[in-house]
Write an enzyme that holds these catalytic residues in place. Structure first.
Site, PDB file in Angstrom:
ATOM      1  N   ARG A  78      34.348  11.264  -6.162  1.00 39.04           N
ATOM      2  CA  ARG A  78      33.040  11.584  -6.689  1.00 39.04           C
ATOM      3  C   ARG A  78      32.847  10.651  -7.682  1.00 39.04           C
ATOM      4  O   ARG A  78      33.555   9.854  -8.139  1.00 39.04           O
ATOM      5  CB  ARG A  78      32.971  13.079  -7.226  1.00 39.04           C
ATOM      6  CG  ARG A  78      33.067  13.985  -5.767  1.00 39.04           C
ATOM      7  CD  ARG A  78      33.116  15.354  -6.383  1.00 39.04           C
ATOM      8  NE  ARG A  78      32.041  15.620  -7.240  1.00 39.04           N
ATOM      9  CZ  ARG A  78      32.292  16.764  -8.345  1.00 39.04           C
ATOM     10  NH1 ARG A  78      33.513  17.526  -8.387  1.00 39.04           N
ATOM     11  NH2 ARG A  78      31.344  16.907  -9.356  1.00 39.04           N
ATOM     12  N   ARG A  82      57.302  28.627 -16.680  1.00 40.92           N
ATOM     13  CA  ARG A  82      57.598  29.571 -15.644  1.00 40.92           C
ATOM     14  C   ARG A  82      57.798  30.905 -16.006  1.00 40.92           C
ATOM     15  O   ARG A  82      58.636  31.182 -16.900  1.00 40.92           O
ATOM     16  CB  ARG A  82      58.453  29.059 -14.588  1.00 40.92           C
ATOM     17  CG  ARG A  82      58.276  27.895 -13.768  1.00 40.92           C
ATOM     18  CD  ARG A  82      59.461  27.465 -12.660  1.00 40.92           C
ATOM     19  NE  ARG A  82      59.153  26.284 -12.236  1.00 40.92           N
ATOM     20  CZ  ARG A  82      60.064  25.379 -11.707  1.00 40.92           C
ATOM     21  NH1 ARG A  82      61.117  25.721 -11.626  1.00 40.92           N
ATOM     22  NH2 ARG A  82      59.659  24.252 -11.323  1.00 40.92           N
ATOM     23  N   ARG A 116       1.883  13.628   7.570  1.00 44.13           N
ATOM     24  CA  ARG A 116       2.511  13.791   8.553  1.00 44.13           C
ATOM     25  C   ARG A 116       4.049  13.879   8.285  1.00 44.13           C
ATOM     26  O   ARG A 116       4.825  14.401   9.057  1.00 44.13           O
ATOM     27  CB  ARG A 116       2.273  12.628   9.656  1.00 44.13           C
ATOM     28  CG  ARG A 116       0.850  12.614  10.302  1.00 44.13           C
ATOM     29  CD  ARG A 116       0.757  11.371  11.060  1.00 44.13           C
ATOM     30  NE  ARG A 116       0.228  10.362  10.052  1.00 44.13           N
ATOM     31  CZ  ARG A 116       0.117   8.920  10.595  1.00 44.13           C
ATOM     32  NH1 ARG A 116       0.226   8.629  11.784  1.00 44.13           N
ATOM     33  NH2 ARG A 116      -0.478   8.330   9.613  1.00 44.13           N
ATOM     34  N   LYS A 173       5.648  10.190   0.556  1.00 49.26           N
ATOM     35  CA  LYS A 173       6.382   9.748   1.772  1.00 49.26           C
ATOM     36  C   LYS A 173       7.155   8.501   1.576  1.00 49.26           C
ATOM     37  O   LYS A 173       8.440   8.537   1.823  1.00 49.26           O
ATOM     38  CB  LYS A 173       5.077   9.292   2.948  1.00 49.26           C
ATOM     39  CG  LYS A 173       5.699   8.526   3.849  1.00 49.26           C
ATOM     40  CD  LYS A 173       4.643   8.413   5.238  1.00 49.26           C
ATOM     41  CE  LYS A 173       3.794   7.421   5.000  1.00 49.26           C
ATOM     42  NZ  LYS A 173       3.029   7.069   6.187  1.00 49.26           N
ATOM     43  N   ASN A 198      52.999  10.117 -10.757  1.00 49.53           N
ATOM     44  CA  ASN A 198      53.028  10.563  -9.448  1.00 49.53           C
ATOM     45  C   ASN A 198      52.498  11.918  -9.664  1.00 49.53           C
ATOM     46  O   ASN A 198      52.954  12.937 -10.554  1.00 49.53           O
ATOM     47  CB  ASN A 198      54.427  10.766  -8.849  1.00 49.53           C
ATOM     48  CG  ASN A 198      54.273  11.331  -7.557  1.00 49.53           C
ATOM     49  OD1 ASN A 198      54.137  10.695  -6.461  1.00 49.53           O
ATOM     50  ND2 ASN A 198      54.471  12.553  -7.321  1.00 49.53           N
ATOM     51  N   ASN A 214      39.458  21.049 -15.848  1.00 49.34           N
ATOM     52  CA  ASN A 214      38.523  20.334 -16.851  1.00 49.34           C
ATOM     53  C   ASN A 214      37.399  21.134 -17.688  1.00 49.34           C
ATOM     54  O   ASN A 214      36.466  20.632 -18.235  1.00 49.34           O
ATOM     55  CB  ASN A 214      37.901  19.083 -16.351  1.00 49.34           C
ATOM     56  CG  ASN A 214      37.269  19.357 -14.940  1.00 49.34           C
ATOM     57  OD1 ASN A 214      37.337  20.446 -14.456  1.00 49.34           O
ATOM     58  ND2 ASN A 214      36.221  18.413 -14.623  1.00 49.34           N
ATOM     59  N   ASN A 223       6.175   7.749   9.660  1.00 51.08           N
ATOM     60  CA  ASN A 223       5.057   8.619   9.376  1.00 51.08           C
ATOM     61  C   ASN A 223       5.495   9.998   9.235  1.00 51.08           C
ATOM     62  O   ASN A 223       5.144  10.980   8.684  1.00 51.08           O
ATOM     63  CB  ASN A 223       4.053   8.585  10.198  1.00 51.08           C
ATOM     64  CG  ASN A 223       3.251   7.062  10.029  1.00 51.08           C
ATOM     65  OD1 ASN A 223       2.823   6.717   8.866  1.00 51.08           O
ATOM     66  ND2 ASN A 223       3.146   6.343  11.059  1.00 51.08           N
ATOM     67  N   LEU A 276       0.571  -1.176   0.055  1.00 50.73           N
ATOM     68  CA  LEU A 276      -0.010  -0.065   0.027  1.00 50.73           C
ATOM     69  C   LEU A 276       0.762   1.188   0.170  1.00 50.73           C
ATOM     70  O   LEU A 276       1.569   1.443   0.875  1.00 50.73           O
ATOM     71  CB  LEU A 276      -0.690  -0.057   1.295  1.00 50.73           C
ATOM     72  CG  LEU A 276      -1.838  -1.132   1.485  1.00 50.73           C
ATOM     73  CD1 LEU A 276      -2.829  -1.139   2.606  1.00 50.73           C
ATOM     74  CD2 LEU A 276      -2.396  -1.631   0.159  1.00 50.73           C
ATOM     75  N   ALA A 277       0.716   2.109  -1.004  1.00 56.61           N
ATOM     76  CA  ALA A 277       1.689   3.190  -1.040  1.00 56.61           C
ATOM     77  C   ALA A 277       0.872   4.497  -1.548  1.00 56.61           C
ATOM     78  O   ALA A 277       1.439   5.223  -2.508  1.00 56.61           O
ATOM     79  CB  ALA A 277       2.804   2.881  -1.889  1.00 56.61           C
TER      80      ALA A 277
END
Ligand code: UD1
Ligand code: CA
Length: 434
Positions: A309, A414, A15, A22, A351, A360, A222, A8-9
């Protein structure tokens, strides 16, 4: 066991005080409804979800996440509101039916089977609570259930009953067929209560067995407070199961693990670690306060305070503190300190120095960086993508790399260093000490 399951949904879930339905509120990374569906699919090949409020959203979420066939029934809420209305005009395949609430994420397959194997015409879940408020009260005589009285319909004496309806039932399909069409809405909420079939069945000589169940599993969610409490219980379950499987956790109560994450081999999770999404961790050590989101880590060490991520794949790699990796494949790489590696592919023996950044994004599009084997990227280098750095390259610290670099090269950019004697003293009008 051949049983049908109805979840049952269709309720509004007022609430919960939320625009999200919900049953789509998440617990350990998944909509709470999905835990009910998962448990149902373990015991049944005929699962129906009853929907109404925000049905498009709920149906779409389910179809996105499940390959299995799940039936949907749209409740006629305008004419038949309430849990009894939800059960009208359902087509049910098997002779035995289990009814679950979509807001009970902690119910397990074992409990469903225990209810379904009871020998009453209806076996219903009952919890004994010191504070029964909010639940339908269960009147029991000589070991059999006589009726369920919803809280809003209880008189003072009935309110003190501590046996409450947990909301899960296993019953014969015939019982539903006989009594659901006869329900009325003659009650405080003007709803069709599924619970009223109990007293109807009793009057026809049916036996209703109370099955006492664990409060922890059957407490409905609830409100947002219930949601937080269910999250704690779910996290404890997930972590206990993983520790039994061999995952080491330091201060487990500080660790968060998505219910869909998988682990293999010897994994160490230090305090404050968060493993999100469908991550997979194999034989790795994840140090304090690191976050892994929807990524695969194999034989690697991460953190402390690193963030991996989504869509990252790290194998034989060391990621140190304050390093962020996004949508990147790193194989045999060391990135020890303060870097951002996004949309990149980096190969063995390379490294990455402190403070290296893959640039990016140009404000419009994202571009890739590919770095070959045995590359030494000096500290504080900016890699302006799209970029290919071939094998065996040395990049001097502080460089801004804007062109592809060929195998074996040194790349260094540089500004020339300028030195002016005694400039400090002139600029600040200070006397030079010795
Ligand atoms: C219900 C039971 C109560 C029990 C409690 C346990 C009834 C009348 N009462 O009350 O005895 O103690 O569960 O948690 O059954 N739903 C629909 N259609 C509707 C209304 C609700 O599908 O028209 C669904 C909801 O989405 C929810 C479930 O049914 O998943 C239970 O509804 P809810 O409003 O939470 O029922 P309670 O008032 O908690
Ligand atoms: Ca409820």
């Amino acid at each position: 066991m051949s049983i049908s399951v109805v979840i049952l949904a269709a309720g509004q879930g007022t609430r919960m005080k939320s625009d999200t339905p919900k049953v789509l509120h998440k617990i350990s990374g998944q909509a709470m409804l999905f835990y009910a569906i998962d448990a149902a699919l373990e015991v049944s090949d005929d699962v129906t979800v009853v929907v109404y409020h925000q049905k498009e959203r709920i149906i779409q979420e389910i179809q996105k996440n499940y390959k299995q066939t799940i039936n949907f029934h749209i409740q006629d809420v305008a004419n038949f509101p309430g849990t009894g209305g939800a059960m009208r005009d359902l087509s049910i395949k098997h002779k035995k039916v289990v009814i679950l609430n979509g807001d009970m994420p902690l119910v397990t397959k074992d409990s469903i089977e225990a209810l379904a194997s009871g020998d009453g015409d209806i076996n219903m879940s009952v919890i004994k609570l010191n504070n029964p408020s909010g639940y339908g009260r269960v009147a029991i005589k000589k070991g059999y259930v006589q009726e369920i009285i919803e809280e809003k319909d209880c008189n003072e004496a009935q309110k003190t009953i501590q046996s409450v309806n947990a909301g899960v039932y296993a019953l014969k399909r015939k019982i539903l067929e006989s009594f659901i069409p006869k329900l009325t809405n003659d009650n405080a909420q003007k709803e069709y209560y599924l619970t009223d079939i109990i007293k109807m069945a009793v009057s026809k000589g049916k036996t209703i067995n109370p099955v006492y169940v664990k409060e922890e599993e059957f407490k409905g969610v609830n409100s947002k407070l219930d949601l937080a409490n269910a999250e704690i219980i779910m996290q404890n379950r997930i972590k206990e199961a993983l520790m039994h499987k061999g995952v080491i956790m330091r201060l487990p109560h500080t660790i968060y693990i998505d219910s869909r994450a998988t682990f293999e081999g010897e994994v160490i999770l230090e305090n404050g670690v968060s493993i999100e999404g469908k991550s997979h961790i194999g034989s790795s050590h994840i140090k304090t306060n690191s976050v892994v989101e929807e990524s695969i880590l194999i034989n690697s060490t991460i953190g402390p305070m690193a963030r991996i991520r989504p869509q990252s794949y790290l194998i034989d790699t060391h990621i140190g503190n304050f390093v962020e990796v996004k949508k990147s494949t790193l194989k045999g790489v060391k990135a020890g300190h303060l870097s951002y590696l996004g949309d990149s592919t980096i190969d063995e023996g390379t490294n990455i120095g402190a403070g290296v950044i893959t640039c990016n994004y140009d404000g419009k599009n994202k571009y890739e960086t590919v770095i070959g084997k045995n590359v030494f990227v000096g500290s504080d280098t900016q890699l302006i993508a799209p970029l290919i750095i071939e094998d065996d390259v040395l990049i001097g610290a502080g460089s801004t790399i804007t062109q592809n670099i060929s195998k074996g090269e040194l790349a260094i950019s540089r500004a020339p260093l300028k030195r002016v004697q005694n400039f400090f003293y002139k600029f600040f009008h200070q006397k030079q000490t010795s």
